[in-house]
Design a protein around this motif. Structure first.
Motif, PDB file in Angstrom:
ATOM      1  N   HIS A 257      56.688 -31.313 -48.395  1.00  0.00           N
ATOM      2  CA  HIS A 257      55.568 -30.763 -49.243  1.00  0.00           C
ATOM      3  C   HIS A 257      54.678 -28.731 -48.728  1.00  0.00           C
ATOM      4  CE1 HIS A 257      54.176 -34.073 -51.388  1.00  0.00           C
ATOM      5  NE2 HIS A 257      54.073 -34.268 -50.421  1.00  0.00           N
ATOM      6  N   GLY A 258      56.756 -28.165 -48.573  1.00  0.00           N
ATOM      7  CA  GLY A 258      56.829 -27.082 -48.064  1.00  0.00           C
ATOM      8  C   GLY A 258      57.370 -26.532 -48.728  1.00  0.00           C
ATOM      9  N   VAL A 259      57.423 -26.545 -50.350  1.00  0.00           N
ATOM     10  CA  VAL A 259      58.848 -26.068 -51.030  1.00  0.00           C
ATOM     11  C   VAL A 259      57.549 -24.742 -51.264  1.00  0.00           C
ATOM     12  CG1 VAL A 259      59.511 -25.860 -53.623  1.00  0.00           C
ATOM     13  CG2 VAL A 259      59.512 -27.554 -51.401  1.00  0.00           C
ATOM     14  N   CYS A 260      57.906 -22.950 -51.182  1.00  0.00           N
ATOM     15  CA  CYS A 260      57.989 -22.176 -51.690  1.00  0.00           C
ATOM     16  C   CYS A 260      58.564 -21.050 -53.314  1.00  0.00           C
ATOM     17  CB  CYS A 260      57.758 -20.640 -50.836  1.00  0.00           C
ATOM     18  SG  CYS A 260      56.579 -21.767 -48.752  1.00  0.00           S
ATOM     19  N   PHE A 261      58.452 -20.544 -53.083  1.00  0.00           N
ATOM     20  CA  PHE A 261      59.410 -19.751 -54.595  1.00  0.00           C
ATOM     21  C   PHE A 261      58.307 -18.292 -54.381  1.00  0.00           C
ATOM     22  CE2 PHE A 261      57.506 -24.183 -56.620  1.00  0.00           C
ATOM     23  CZ  PHE A 261      59.497 -24.396 -56.721  1.00  0.00           C
ATOM     24  N   SER A 262      59.575 -17.467 -54.442  1.00  0.00           N
ATOM     25  CA  SER A 262      59.485 -15.753 -54.902  1.00  0.00           C
ATOM     26  C   SER A 262      58.502 -15.939 -56.091  1.00  0.00           C
ATOM     27  CB  SER A 262      60.472 -15.679 -55.724  1.00  0.00           C
ATOM     28  OG  SER A 262      61.519 -15.892 -56.374  1.00  0.00           O
ATOM     29  N   ARG A 263      57.744 -14.457 -56.032  1.00  0.00           N
ATOM     30  CA  ARG A 263      56.120 -14.472 -57.393  1.00  0.00           C
ATOM     31  C   ARG A 263      56.966 -13.766 -58.144  1.00  0.00           C
ATOM     32  NH1 ARG A 263      51.465  -9.524 -56.057  1.00  0.00           N
ATOM     33  NH2 ARG A 263      53.799  -8.762 -56.275  1.00  0.00           N
ATOM     34  N   GLU A 264      58.308 -13.182 -58.113  1.00  0.00           N
ATOM     35  CA  GLU A 264      58.548 -12.391 -59.537  1.00  0.00           C
ATOM     36  C   GLU A 264      59.893 -12.833 -59.224  1.00  0.00           C
ATOM     37  OE1 GLU A 264      57.302 -11.157 -61.762  1.00  0.00           O
ATOM     38  OE2 GLU A 264      55.645 -10.343 -60.731  1.00  0.00           O
ATOM     39  N   PRO A 265      60.680 -13.023 -60.476  1.00  0.00           N
ATOM     40  CA  PRO A 265      62.009 -13.517 -60.505  1.00  0.00           C
ATOM     41  C   PRO A 265      63.348 -12.702 -60.338  1.00  0.00           C
ATOM     42  CG  PRO A 265      61.529 -13.428 -62.838  1.00  0.00           C
ATOM     43  CD  PRO A 265      60.476 -12.691 -62.136  1.00  0.00           C
ATOM     44  N   LEU A 266      64.449 -13.085 -59.582  1.00  0.00           N
ATOM     45  CA  LEU A 266      65.126 -11.208 -58.779  1.00  0.00           C
ATOM     46  C   LEU A 266      65.914 -10.542 -59.568  1.00  0.00           C
ATOM     47  CD1 LEU A 266      66.086 -13.646 -55.720  1.00  0.00           C
ATOM     48  CD2 LEU A 266      64.269 -12.575 -55.350  1.00  0.00           C
ATOM     49  N   VAL A 267      65.866  -9.719 -59.275  1.00  0.00           N
ATOM     50  CA  VAL A 267      66.979  -8.692 -60.518  1.00  0.00           C
ATOM     51  C   VAL A 267      68.467  -9.365 -59.272  1.00  0.00           C
ATOM     52  CG1 VAL A 267      65.481  -7.338 -61.177  1.00  0.00           C
ATOM     53  CG2 VAL A 267      66.394  -6.696 -58.732  1.00  0.00           C
ATOM     54  N   PRO A 268      69.567  -8.538 -60.500  1.00  0.00           N
ATOM     55  CA  PRO A 268      70.915  -8.479 -59.394  1.00  0.00           C
ATOM     56  C   PRO A 268      70.532  -8.093 -58.409  1.00  0.00           C
ATOM     57  CG  PRO A 268      70.854  -8.684 -62.352  1.00  0.00           C
ATOM     58  CD  PRO A 268      70.024  -8.376 -61.759  1.00  0.00           C
ATOM     59  N   GLY A 269      71.589  -8.564 -57.063  1.00  0.00           N
ATOM     60  CA  GLY A 269      71.409  -7.673 -56.482  1.00  0.00           C
ATOM     61  C   GLY A 269      70.442  -7.645 -55.154  1.00  0.00           C
ATOM     62  N   GLN A 270      69.392  -8.302 -55.685  1.00  0.00           N
ATOM     63  CA  GLN A 270      67.922  -8.031 -55.192  1.00  0.00           C
ATOM     64  C   GLN A 270      68.171  -9.489 -53.733  1.00  0.00           C
ATOM     65  OE1 GLN A 270      64.846  -8.085 -56.766  1.00  0.00           O
ATOM     66  NE2 GLN A 270      63.200  -7.522 -55.185  1.00  0.00           N
ATOM     67  N   VAL A 271      68.345  -9.328 -52.453  1.00  0.00           N
ATOM     68  CA  VAL A 271      67.996 -10.200 -51.333  1.00  0.00           C
ATOM     69  C   VAL A 271      66.392 -10.795 -51.510  1.00  0.00           C
ATOM     70  CG1 VAL A 271      68.540 -10.428 -49.481  1.00  0.00           C
ATOM     71  CG2 VAL A 271      70.094  -9.126 -50.324  1.00  0.00           C
ATOM     72  N   PHE A 272      66.489 -11.837 -51.256  1.00  0.00           N
ATOM     73  CA  PHE A 272      65.299 -12.898 -51.370  1.00  0.00           C
ATOM     74  C   PHE A 272      65.270 -12.973 -49.135  1.00  0.00           C
ATOM     75  CE2 PHE A 272      61.586 -15.758 -50.635  1.00  0.00           C
ATOM     76  CZ  PHE A 272      60.666 -15.597 -51.613  1.00  0.00           C
TER      77      PHE A 272
END
Length: 285
Positions: free
Chosen positions: A51-66
């Motif tokens: 139960h440790g799944v997380c997501f980015s708050r916003e969609p990534l843009v091309p080439g953006q590194v999370f």
């Protein structure tokens, strides 16, 4: 969507630097055992191993590194952090799956991989049955300041995980620069991004301590919003987000590079006649 970093071709940048993307943050929708700090940049699994799944708050843009750094480990569990992308909007999920693998992936439109020493790679096109060649060792950090991934170039310095300064930290730094230490070690930095292709699809790349592991998945829908997925699983207990500079390096970063280039290793920075804040910036980031 605008690209996050400069496009490059064989002859150099094709256009000027793009605007900086917004800072990365964790989504308010996450696994039941995750606690996100008020800044939205640190995610900790408070109990169990799932139960440790997380997501980015916003969609990534091309080439953006999370990009995340492993802050805490927890002994007694088998398995490590998992990383990827999803075209599913986290806000529309009826419930966050217990696991990213296989639960989230089985919902479709999600591409997630377990981080290991030898990461998953997709064979080159036309060589489906061939063993893909391992990527070359990364250039030393101060020799080549940019990591080039397909049409993007990304400042390399903050991509590389580093040990805390200590008696033998200069030896550990050399190991990190060569990507020898395990990707799942504490303070390792792991990132995910996507690169659009001319056919309207995208390749997903995973970066481990400044090394591009090659395409981990192909055929992602580049026209759809793509969110980062981080599964704080098993022995990985806590991660924090690391923000990158996509345009020209800041004056502070350039000063740090000059200082680091002028000393034998980070321990020697303590002996310089510099403000403590600048010395800490040179040693820890």
């Amino acid at each position: 969507m605008a690209a996050a970093s400069e496009l490059v071709g064989s002859g150099g940048p094709r256009e000027s630097a793009r605007p900086e993307p917004p800072p990365t943050r964790f989504h308010h929708v996450h696994g039941a055992n995750i606690r996100v700090d008020p800044s939205g940049t640190r995610a900790t699994r408070v109990e169990s191993f799932a139960h440790g799944v997380c997501f980015s708050r916003e969609p990534l843009v091309p080439g953006q590194v999370f990009l995340v750094e492993i802050e805490e480990k927890e002994l007694g569990w088998c398995g490590h952090l998992r990383l990827g992308l999803t075209a599913l909007d986290p806000a529309t999920l009826a419930a966050v799956p217990e696991f990213s693998l296989p639960d989230l992936v089985s919902l479709g439109h999600s591409w997630v991989f377990a981080i290991t020493r030898h990461h998953n790679r997709v064979p080159p096109e036309g060589q489906a049955d061939a063993e893909p060649a391992p990527p070359s060792r990364p250039q030393p950090l101060l020799v080549e300041p940019y990591l080039r991934i397909e049409q993007f170039r990304i400042p390399r310095d903050r991509l590389v995980g580093r040990s805390r300064p200590g008696l033998y930290s200069h030896l550990l730094d050399q190991l990190y620069e060569q990507n020898v230490l395990p990707p799942t070690a504490r303070r390792s930095r792991l990132g995910v991004l996507f690169c659009p292709r001319e056919d309207g699809t995208a390749d997903m790349h995973i970066v481990i301590n400044g090394e591009d592991m090659g395409p981990s998945a192909r055929g992602l829908p580049a026209a759809q919003p793509l969110y980062a997925v981080v599964d704080v699983f098993a022995s990985t207990k806590s991660v924090r987000l690391v923000q990158l500079e996509y345009g020209l390096p800041s004056l502070q970063t350039l000063c740090r590079l000059v200082i680091q280039k002028s000393v034998v290793h980070r321990v020697a920075i303590d002996g310089l006649q510099l403000p403590k804040g600048l010395k800490d910036f040179c040693k820890y980031e």
